[in-house]
Design an enzyme around this catalytic site. Structure first.
Site, PDB file in Angstrom:
ATOM      1  N   LYS A   1      -2.333  76.556 -13.832  1.00 38.22           N
ATOM      2  CA  LYS A   1      -2.825  76.209 -12.492  1.00 38.22           C
ATOM      3  C   LYS A   1      -4.222  75.598 -12.605  1.00 38.22           C
ATOM      4  CE  LYS A   1      -5.105  78.340  -9.160  1.00 38.22           C
ATOM      5  NZ  LYS A   1      -5.795  77.223  -8.514  1.00 38.22           N
TER       6      LYS A   1
ATOM      7  N   GLU B   1     -26.068  82.984 -11.068  1.00 38.97           N
ATOM      8  CA  GLU B   1     -25.607  81.632 -11.411  1.00 38.97           C
ATOM      9  C   GLU B   1     -25.555  80.772 -10.152  1.00 38.97           C
ATOM     10  OE1 GLU B   1     -21.447  81.001 -12.422  1.00 38.97           O
ATOM     11  OE2 GLU B   1     -22.066  79.749 -14.096  1.00 38.97           O
TER      12      GLU B   1
HETATM   13  P1  NDP Z   1     -13.358  80.379  -9.713  1.00 37.11           P
HETATM   14  O1  NDP Z   1     -13.465  81.687 -10.407  1.00 37.11           O
HETATM   15  O2  NDP Z   1     -13.526  80.339  -8.257  1.00 37.11           O
HETATM   16  O3  NDP Z   1     -11.943  79.702 -10.002  1.00 37.11           O
HETATM   17  C1  NDP Z   1     -11.436  79.425 -11.287  1.00 37.11           C
HETATM   18  C2  NDP Z   1      -9.929  79.282 -11.200  1.00 37.11           C
HETATM   19  O4  NDP Z   1      -9.364  80.537 -10.858  1.00 37.11           O
HETATM   20  C3  NDP Z   1      -9.458  78.302 -10.140  1.00 37.11           C
HETATM   21  O5  NDP Z   1      -8.279  77.658 -10.563  1.00 37.11           O
HETATM   22  C4  NDP Z   1      -9.203  79.217  -8.968  1.00 37.11           C
HETATM   23  O6  NDP Z   1      -8.351  78.649  -8.026  1.00 37.11           O
HETATM   24  C5  NDP Z   1      -8.586  80.407  -9.674  1.00 37.11           C
HETATM   25  N1  NDP Z   1      -8.654  81.665  -8.950  1.00 37.11           N
HETATM   26  C6  NDP Z   1      -9.491  82.026  -7.951  1.00 37.11           C
HETATM   27  N2  NDP Z   1      -9.213  83.283  -7.536  1.00 37.11           N
HETATM   28  C7  NDP Z   1      -8.196  83.743  -8.304  1.00 37.11           C
HETATM   29  C8  NDP Z   1      -7.462  84.968  -8.379  1.00 37.11           C
HETATM   30  N3  NDP Z   1      -7.732  85.999  -7.574  1.00 37.11           N
HETATM   31  N4  NDP Z   1      -6.491  85.078  -9.300  1.00 37.11           N
HETATM   32  C9  NDP Z   1      -6.216  84.069 -10.137  1.00 37.11           C
HETATM   33  N5  NDP Z   1      -6.851  82.867 -10.096  1.00 37.11           N
HETATM   34  C10 NDP Z   1      -7.842  82.712  -9.221  1.00 37.11           C
HETATM   35  O7  NDP Z   1     -14.374  79.425 -10.464  1.00 37.11           O
HETATM   36  P2  NDP Z   1     -14.747  77.931 -10.077  1.00 37.11           P
HETATM   37  O8  NDP Z   1     -13.513  77.097 -10.044  1.00 37.11           O
HETATM   38  O9  NDP Z   1     -15.647  77.968  -8.890  1.00 37.11           O
HETATM   39  O10 NDP Z   1     -15.557  77.480 -11.381  1.00 37.11           O
HETATM   40  C11 NDP Z   1     -16.896  77.705 -11.550  1.00 37.11           C
HETATM   41  C12 NDP Z   1     -17.131  78.915 -12.438  1.00 37.11           C
HETATM   42  O11 NDP Z   1     -16.492  78.741 -13.688  1.00 37.11           O
HETATM   43  C13 NDP Z   1     -18.595  79.095 -12.754  1.00 37.11           C
HETATM   44  O12 NDP Z   1     -18.933  80.449 -12.639  1.00 37.11           O
HETATM   45  C14 NDP Z   1     -18.695  78.657 -14.208  1.00 37.11           C
HETATM   46  O13 NDP Z   1     -19.758  79.220 -14.922  1.00 37.11           O
HETATM   47  C15 NDP Z   1     -17.378  79.092 -14.741  1.00 37.11           C
HETATM   48  N6  NDP Z   1     -17.052  78.362 -15.961  1.00 37.11           N
HETATM   49  C16 NDP Z   1     -17.077  79.035 -17.160  1.00 37.11           C
HETATM   50  C17 NDP Z   1     -16.837  78.359 -18.347  1.00 37.11           C
HETATM   51  C18 NDP Z   1     -16.827  79.068 -19.663  1.00 37.11           C
HETATM   52  O14 NDP Z   1     -16.288  78.508 -20.619  1.00 37.11           O
HETATM   53  N7  NDP Z   1     -17.392  80.254 -19.782  1.00 37.11           N
HETATM   54  C19 NDP Z   1     -16.581  76.906 -18.347  1.00 37.11           C
HETATM   55  C20 NDP Z   1     -16.576  76.314 -17.031  1.00 37.11           C
HETATM   56  C21 NDP Z   1     -16.811  77.025 -15.888  1.00 37.11           C
HETATM   57  P3  NDP Z   1      -8.983  77.919  -6.732  1.00 37.11           P
HETATM   58  O15 NDP Z   1      -9.961  76.921  -7.212  1.00 37.11           O
HETATM   59  O16 NDP Z   1      -7.814  77.313  -6.110  1.00 37.11           O
HETATM   60  O17 NDP Z   1      -9.615  79.015  -5.938  1.00 37.11           O
END
Ligand code: NDP
Length: 483
Positions: free
Chosen positions: A173, A387
């Site tokens: 996803k 963050e």
């Molecule tokens: P989110 O945690 O909001 O979302 C990440 C993914 O998880 C999306 O596809 C989201 O879907 C999905 N998601 C959200 N809620 C759930 C749930 N309850 N169960 C399963 N899946 C879920 O992060 P962001 O997309 O806002 O990304 C930014 C964050 O990612 C920042 O904190 C950043 O630091 C981190 N990040 C970490 C990296 C690493 O390698 N450590 C690299 C890049 C980013 P949807 O968008 O549809 O809500």
């Protein structure tokens, strides 16, 4: 308007709900496609398709899987411009970045793991003259890969590639904010006749589609990249089900600049570390720690460079700064700038949304933020602890090496750090004391895909990259043979 449907069992399928989510271009504020709003039913269908495909995909050898992944990589390479344009429309990032980093890295991820499995080996332990132990690493079955919006195809393929290469079938996803290149990947699969059901892409909201993937009894492992809070939610569901979990979470990374550094190089890279992709990379240096004796000199040089950044329509090759990914995220970043002001922070440059009269006609309703630099804040205040994930960085002076290490380590996060010094002994000493999964010395974001990638503390659990990723997606089985 184009509908981005789910890709399940080799076919494009409407969501059961028959409803769609609007996909907005953050540079224009306009809807440019519709995304399947999937639920548990769509995930169930995808898992069934993956289960059917698994016996054949997992039993064919590494060469077979490698050939298919390389075909997929080649398809993206041949259509790189189409993918780059889609990434920029979806995410708001400068097209130069999509062309030079995001899409090439997706190609590299696929080809890296496609060829890595050709060189992998199993371990054997010759226990005594008539006893041999050998270790099989077998694929898990159906696994879930969930990725964020900041580096959409780059991080999507970073998970899918090792999962598929090691013989699993995948339910993946993308973020609902940036689904387009994942959709193009499913078109690529269909165009090259990629074996049906091996890779299934289900679109939708995280709390609904993502949660359905995590809680499904037949997904044996979850590889997740995203925010720390979401990571906690996922862990609370998956851990009691004894699923394997890889969590790559948030960061609050320090760029640490000692007085004995090459200041020009350090300033240039601190700029890149702070503002690449509008500061929306988990590895971005959002806190710049500077040795007191060069603080003022660094500040002047740094602000001069920030003010020269070219912000504009991301589809324009010359733009260095594009749009923030969404209106909600723009508001979140701006709210942190307000928090910083309330905490006594002094805005050295930026601090606001970009006003529409400073933007080209097409972008007047886009979500742009001025690159922002703030000083005069304690290392322990909210602005420097949480963050922000946007084009905001803070400058913090430090007195000596111990204080630099203390400030670098004082957040709940532990993803990465970048250390700038010409003193080799200090470089090694500081690197060993930083509580992070990754340390760069005199550089930033220089990647070798063979190295372990991931964070300490609240930045995650487990490591991706190289053999670490292939190990994650397999179950070890030791066979002890007496003959
Ligand atoms: P989110 O945690 O909001 O979302 C990440 C993914 O998880 C999306 O596809 C989201 O879907 C999905 N998601 C959200 N809620 C759930 C749930 N309850 N169960 C399963 N899946 C879920 O992060 P962001 O997309 O806002 O990304 C930014 C964050 O990612 C920042 O904190 C950043 O630091 C981190 N990040 C970490 C990296 C690493 O390698 N450590 C690299 C890049 C980013 P949807 O968008 O549809 O809500």
């Amino acid at each position: 308007m184009k509908k981005l449907n789910n890709y399940i069992g080799g076919d494009f399928i409407n969501p059961f709900s028959d409803t769609y989510i609007e996909n907005i271009n953050p540079a224009t504020g306009k809807i440019f496609s519709l995304i399947a709003d999937s639920d548990q039913n769509d995930v169930n269908l995808a898992v069934e398709a993956a289960k059917v495909a698994f016996p054949e995909w997992s039993s064919k050898g590494a060469e077979f899987r490698s050939k298919w992944l390389l075909k997929l990589a080649n398809y993206i390479q041949e259509n790189i411009e189409k993918f780059a344009q889609a990434e920029t429309e979806d995410n708001g990032k400068p097209i130069s970045l999509s062309r030079s980093i995001d899409i090439p890295r997706a190609v590299q991820n696929l080809s890296f793991f496609a060829t890595a499995i050709l060189h992998d080996k199993d371990e054997a332990h010759h226990t005594s003259t008539n006893v041999l132990n050998y270790t099989l690493r077998q694929p898990l079955g159906v696994v879930g890969c969930i990725s964020p919006w900041n580096l959409p195809l780059y991080l999507f393929t970073w998970k899918i590639a090792p999962a598929l290469a090691s013989g699993n079938c995948v339910i993946a996803k993308p973020s609902e904010l940036t689904p387009y290149t994942a959709y193009l990947l499913s078109e690529a699969c269909q165009a090259i006749n990629f074996p049906a059901g091996v890779l299934n892409i289900v679109h939708g909201y995280g709390h609904k589609t993502g949660a359905a993937i995590v809680s499904h009894t037949d997904t044996k492992a979850i590889s997740f990249t995203g925010g720390t809070q979401t990571g906690k939610t996922i862990a609370s569901i998956a851990a009691p089900m004894f699923k394997k979990l890889s969590l790559e979470l948030g960061g609050k990374n320090a760029t640490i600049i000692f007085a004995d550094t090459n200041l020009e190089e350090a300033t240039q890279m601190a700029l890149k570390a702070a503002f690449t992709n509008q500061g929306q990379i988990c590895l971005c240096g959002s806190r710049i720690l500077i040795e007191e004796s060069i603080y003022e000199e660094f500040k002047i040089k740094f602000i001069e460079k920030v003010n020269q950044l070219r912000l504009g329509d991301p589809i324009n090759e010359n733009s260095q700064q594009g749009a923030t990914v969404s209106k909600t995220h723009q508001e979140k970043v701006i709210s942190y700038i307000e928090i910083a002001k309330n905490e006594g922070g002094k805005i050295l440059t930026g601090g606001n949304k970009v006003s529409s009269n400073q933007l080209p006609e097409r972008c007047k309703n886009g979500f742009f933020i001025q690159p922002t630099v703030i000083e005069n804040l304690s290392a322990y205040c909210k602005t420097n602890q949480e963050e922000i994930f946007g084009a905001v960085t803070t400058l913090i002076p430090f007195k000596n090496e111990n204080e630099a290490i203390e400030f670098a380590n004082c957040t709940p996060y532990g993803l990465s750090a970048s250390v700038w010094t010409q003193n080799l002994a200090r470089a090694h000493r500081v690197a060993s004391k930083l509580e992070t999964g990754i340390v760069w010395i005199n550089t930033w974001l220089l990647r070798d895909l063979r190295t372990p990638f991931g964070g300490a503390k609240q930045s995650g659990v487990g490591r991706e990259g190289g053999y670490e990723a292939l190990r994650f997606f397999t179950e070890e089985k030791n066979v002890c043979l007496k003959f």
